[in-house]
Design an enzyme around this catalytic site. Structure first.
Site, PDB file in Angstrom:
ATOM      1  N   LYS A 120      -5.016  -9.600  -7.698  1.00 19.97           N
ATOM      2  CA  LYS A 120      -6.193  -9.928  -6.888  1.00 19.97           C
ATOM      3  C   LYS A 120      -7.401  -9.082  -7.317  1.00 19.97           C
ATOM      4  CE  LYS A 120      -6.755  -8.316  -2.696  1.00 19.97           C
ATOM      5  NZ  LYS A 120      -6.783  -7.978  -1.261  1.00 19.97           N
ATOM      6  N   LYS A 131     -11.809  -4.255  -4.522  1.00 16.19           N
ATOM      7  CA  LYS A 131     -12.763  -3.153  -4.610  1.00 16.19           C
ATOM      8  C   LYS A 131     -12.066  -1.846  -4.936  1.00 16.19           C
ATOM      9  CE  LYS A 131     -13.702  -4.458  -0.035  1.00 16.19           C
ATOM     10  NZ  LYS A 131     -14.437  -4.600   1.164  1.00 16.19           N
ATOM     11  N   LYS A 165       0.813  -1.222   0.000  1.00 14.95           N
ATOM     12  CA  LYS A 165       0.000   0.000   0.000  1.00 14.95           C
ATOM     13  C   LYS A 165       0.840   1.263   0.000  1.00 14.95           C
ATOM     14  CE  LYS A 165      -4.463  -1.475   1.654  1.00 14.95           C
ATOM     15  NZ  LYS A 165      -5.506  -1.384   2.665  1.00 14.95           N
TER      16      LYS A 165
HETATM   17  P1  AMP Z   1     -11.436  -6.743   2.571  1.00 16.83           P
HETATM   18  O1  AMP Z   1     -12.405  -6.421   1.502  1.00 16.83           O
HETATM   19  O2  AMP Z   1     -10.025  -6.444   2.179  1.00 16.83           O
HETATM   20  O3  AMP Z   1     -11.825  -6.228   3.907  1.00 16.83           O
HETATM   21  O4  AMP Z   1     -11.472  -8.328   2.705  1.00 16.83           O
HETATM   22  C1  AMP Z   1     -12.475  -9.009   3.418  1.00 16.83           C
HETATM   23  C2  AMP Z   1     -12.330 -10.503   3.254  1.00 16.83           C
HETATM   24  O5  AMP Z   1     -12.472 -10.870   1.878  1.00 16.83           O
HETATM   25  C3  AMP Z   1     -10.964 -11.028   3.694  1.00 16.83           C
HETATM   26  O6  AMP Z   1     -11.133 -12.293   4.302  1.00 16.83           O
HETATM   27  C4  AMP Z   1     -10.214 -11.167   2.404  1.00 16.83           C
HETATM   28  O7  AMP Z   1      -9.193 -12.124   2.467  1.00 16.83           O
HETATM   29  C5  AMP Z   1     -11.326 -11.596   1.454  1.00 16.83           C
HETATM   30  N1  AMP Z   1     -11.012 -11.196   0.072  1.00 16.83           N
HETATM   31  C6  AMP Z   1     -10.866  -9.931  -0.405  1.00 16.83           C
HETATM   32  N2  AMP Z   1     -10.557  -9.961  -1.728  1.00 16.83           N
HETATM   33  C7  AMP Z   1     -10.507 -11.272  -2.075  1.00 16.83           C
HETATM   34  C8  AMP Z   1     -10.227 -11.964  -3.304  1.00 16.83           C
HETATM   35  N3  AMP Z   1      -9.950 -11.306  -4.430  1.00 16.83           N
HETATM   36  N4  AMP Z   1     -10.274 -13.320  -3.282  1.00 16.83           N
HETATM   37  C9  AMP Z   1     -10.572 -13.998  -2.150  1.00 16.83           C
HETATM   38  N5  AMP Z   1     -10.815 -13.412  -0.971  1.00 16.83           N
HETATM   39  C10 AMP Z   1     -10.797 -12.069  -0.923  1.00 16.83           C
END
Ligand code: AMP
Ligand code: TRP
Length: 348
Positions: free
Chosen positions: A207, A210, A123
Site C-alpha cells: 500500500k 505516509k 503494526k
Molecule cells: P490514514 O492516512 O491511514 O489515516 O487514512 C485515511 C484514509 O485514507 C482512509 O480512508 C484510508 O483508507 C485512506 N487511504 C490511506 N492510504 C491509502 C491508499 N494507499 N489507497 C487508498 N486509500 C488510502
C-alpha cells in the site's frame, strides 16, 4: 439478557470519515478518501470530516509536528474542495464526546475482537507487541466512537479500513442488543472506485503509505509539479506493453496500480483506460499519467501552501467545525450515559 433487537436502517443519512494527521497526505489519501469526501459533500449529503489527532498519538508524535500536520491536513481538505460551510471539518480532540464514547466502547468490545484486527497485527508484527501502546490496541473502539457519536450511516474509506468498519458494526450491534435499544445505526462502509487501494510506486504489492521510509514510493500532496512528474516517470513497471484488457494485468501489480491511479484521477473506469492505451509502452503511458497527475494535483498543492500562510484562520475553521460537531455528538453521548445507567444530575 435482553432479546436481540432487529435494527432496521431508519437513521437519516449522515456521512462521517476521518484521516490521521500523522504525516503528510498522500495520493492514496486523496484518491481513497479526500476526493470521495468532496463528491459526497457535493451530492448535498450531510458530511462530517475529522482529523483524528487522538488516533495519531497511538504511536509517538512530536507535539510541534503534530500541530503543524493537523493544520496541513486541514489545508489539504479545503484545497481539495471541502467547503467548511457545507461540511463539518474539525480535529477530534476538540470534541470530547469521542473520547467519552470510546471508553464506553472499550467496555463493549472484546479483547478477542481487537486482537484479530489485521492492522494491529501488521503494526506489531516482528516487533515487541508488549511495548505497543494500549491506545494502539484499542484504536478501533475510538474509531467506532468517532462514527457512532454522530450516528453516521455511511463511511467512505479506503480498502484498508474495511475490517475496522466491520468492528464498528459489531460494537453497534452488541450495544443495541446488550441494552435492548435500537440506538446506533449499523453503519455502511463506502469503498468504491478505482482509487480505494493505491499501491506504492516502488512495489505494487504494498500500500502507498505516509510511513513508508522511501519518499519515492509515494506522491505527497505537498510535492511540486516537477517531483510528481519525476516520481511517476520513475515508477516501477515491467517491460511489457499494456494489454488490451484488465485480465492481462492480473499478475502485473505495478502496471495495474498505474492504470488504477490514472482511472481514479481521470474519473474513468480502469477498463476505459486500458481501451485507450492497449498496446502502449510505459514510455508513452507514464508521461501521460505524470501530466494528468500534475494537472489534477498542482492546483491543490498551490492552494494548500497558500492556506498554510494563515494558520490562525485554519484554527478558526477547525474551532467552528468543532462547535458544530459538538452540537450533534453531545446530546447523543448524553443519551448513551442515560441508557447505560449513569447518573447525570448536572444535566437537568
Ligand atoms: P490514514 O492516512 O491511514 O489515516 O487514512 C485515511 C484514509 O485514507 C482512509 O480512508 C484510508 O483508507 C485512506 N487511504 C490511506 N492510504 C491509502 C491508499 N494507499 N489507497 C487508498 N486509500 C488510502
Ligand atoms: N483509522 C482510519 C485510518 O487510519 C482513520 C479513522 C479514524 C477513521 N476514525 C475514523 C476513518 C472514522 C473513518 C471513520 O485510515
Amino acid at each position: 439478557m435482553s432479546e436481540p433487537v432487529q435494527t432496521p436502517q431508519t437513521f437519516p443519512t449522515r456521512i462521517f470519515s476521518g484521516i490521521q494527521p500523522s504525516g503528510g497526505l498522500t495520493l492514496g489519501n486523496y484518491l481513497g478518501a479526500l476526493k470521495r469526501f468532496v463528491q459526497k459533500q457535493d451530492e448535498g449529503i450531510e458530511t462530517v470530516y475529522c482529523l483524528v489527532d487522538m488516533h495519531a498519538i497511538t504511536v509517538w508524535q512530536d507535539p510541534a509536528r503534530l500541530r503543524q500536520q493537523t493544520r496541513e491536513a486541514a489545508a489539504g481538505f479545503i484545497a481539495a474542495g471541502i467547503d467548511p460551510a457545507r461540511s463539518i471539518l474539525f480535529n477530534q480532540s476538540q470534541v470530547t464526546a469521542h473520547a467519552e464514547l470510546a471508553w464506553i466502547f472499550n467496555c463493549v468490545a472484546r479483547m478477542g475482537w481487537m486482537g484479530r484486527m489485521t492492522q494491529w497485527k501488521d503494526k506489531t508484527a516482528g516487533k515487541n507487541a508488549e511495548a505497543a501502546s494500549l491506545g494502539l490496541f484499542a484504536y478501533p473502539a475510538l474509531m467506532a466512537a468517532d462514527i457512532l457519536a454522530y450516528k453516521a450511516t455511511h463511511v467512505p474509506v479506503g480498502e484498508d479500513q474495511k475490517q475496522h468498519l466491520e468492528l464498528t458494526r459489531d460494537i453497534a450491534i452488541k450495544f443495541n442488543n446488550d441494552y435492548g435499544v435500537n440506538f446506533f445505526p449499523i453503519t455502511e462502509p463506502v469503498i468504491e472506485g478505482a482509487g480505494t487501494r493505491v499501491m506504492s510506486l516502488r512495489d505494487g504489492t504494498k500500500k502507498m503509505s505516509k510511513s513508508d521510509p522511501s519518499d519515492q514510493s509515494r506522491i505527497n500532496l505537498t510535492d511540486d509539479a516537477d517531483t510528481i512528474s519525476k516520481k511517476f516517470r520513475k515508477a516501477k513497471t515491467d517491460s511489457e506493453p499494456l494489454p488490451s484488457d484488465l485480465d492481462g494485468l492480473k499478475d502485473r501489480p505495478d502496471a495495474r496500480n498505474l492504470v488504477n491511479v490514472y482511472a481514479a484521477l481521470a474519473d474513468m473506469t480502469p477498463e476505459a483506460v486500458i481501451a485507450d492505451y492497449a498496446g502502449a509502452q510505459f514510455g508513452t503511458f507514464k508521461p501521460a499519467l505524470a501530466d494528468l497527475a500534475v494537472a489534477k494535483l498542482s492546483p491543490i498543492t498551490t492552494k494548500m501552501s497558500h492556506l498554510m500562510q494563515d494558520p490562525a484562520e485554519i484554527d478558526r475553521i477547525l474551532g467552528e467545525g468543532a462547535d458544530r460537531a459538538n452540537a450533534i455528538a453531545r446530546p447523543i453521548v448524553d443519551e448513551v450515559y442515560d441508557i447505560i445507567g449513569m447518573i447525570r444530575s448536572r444535566h437537568v
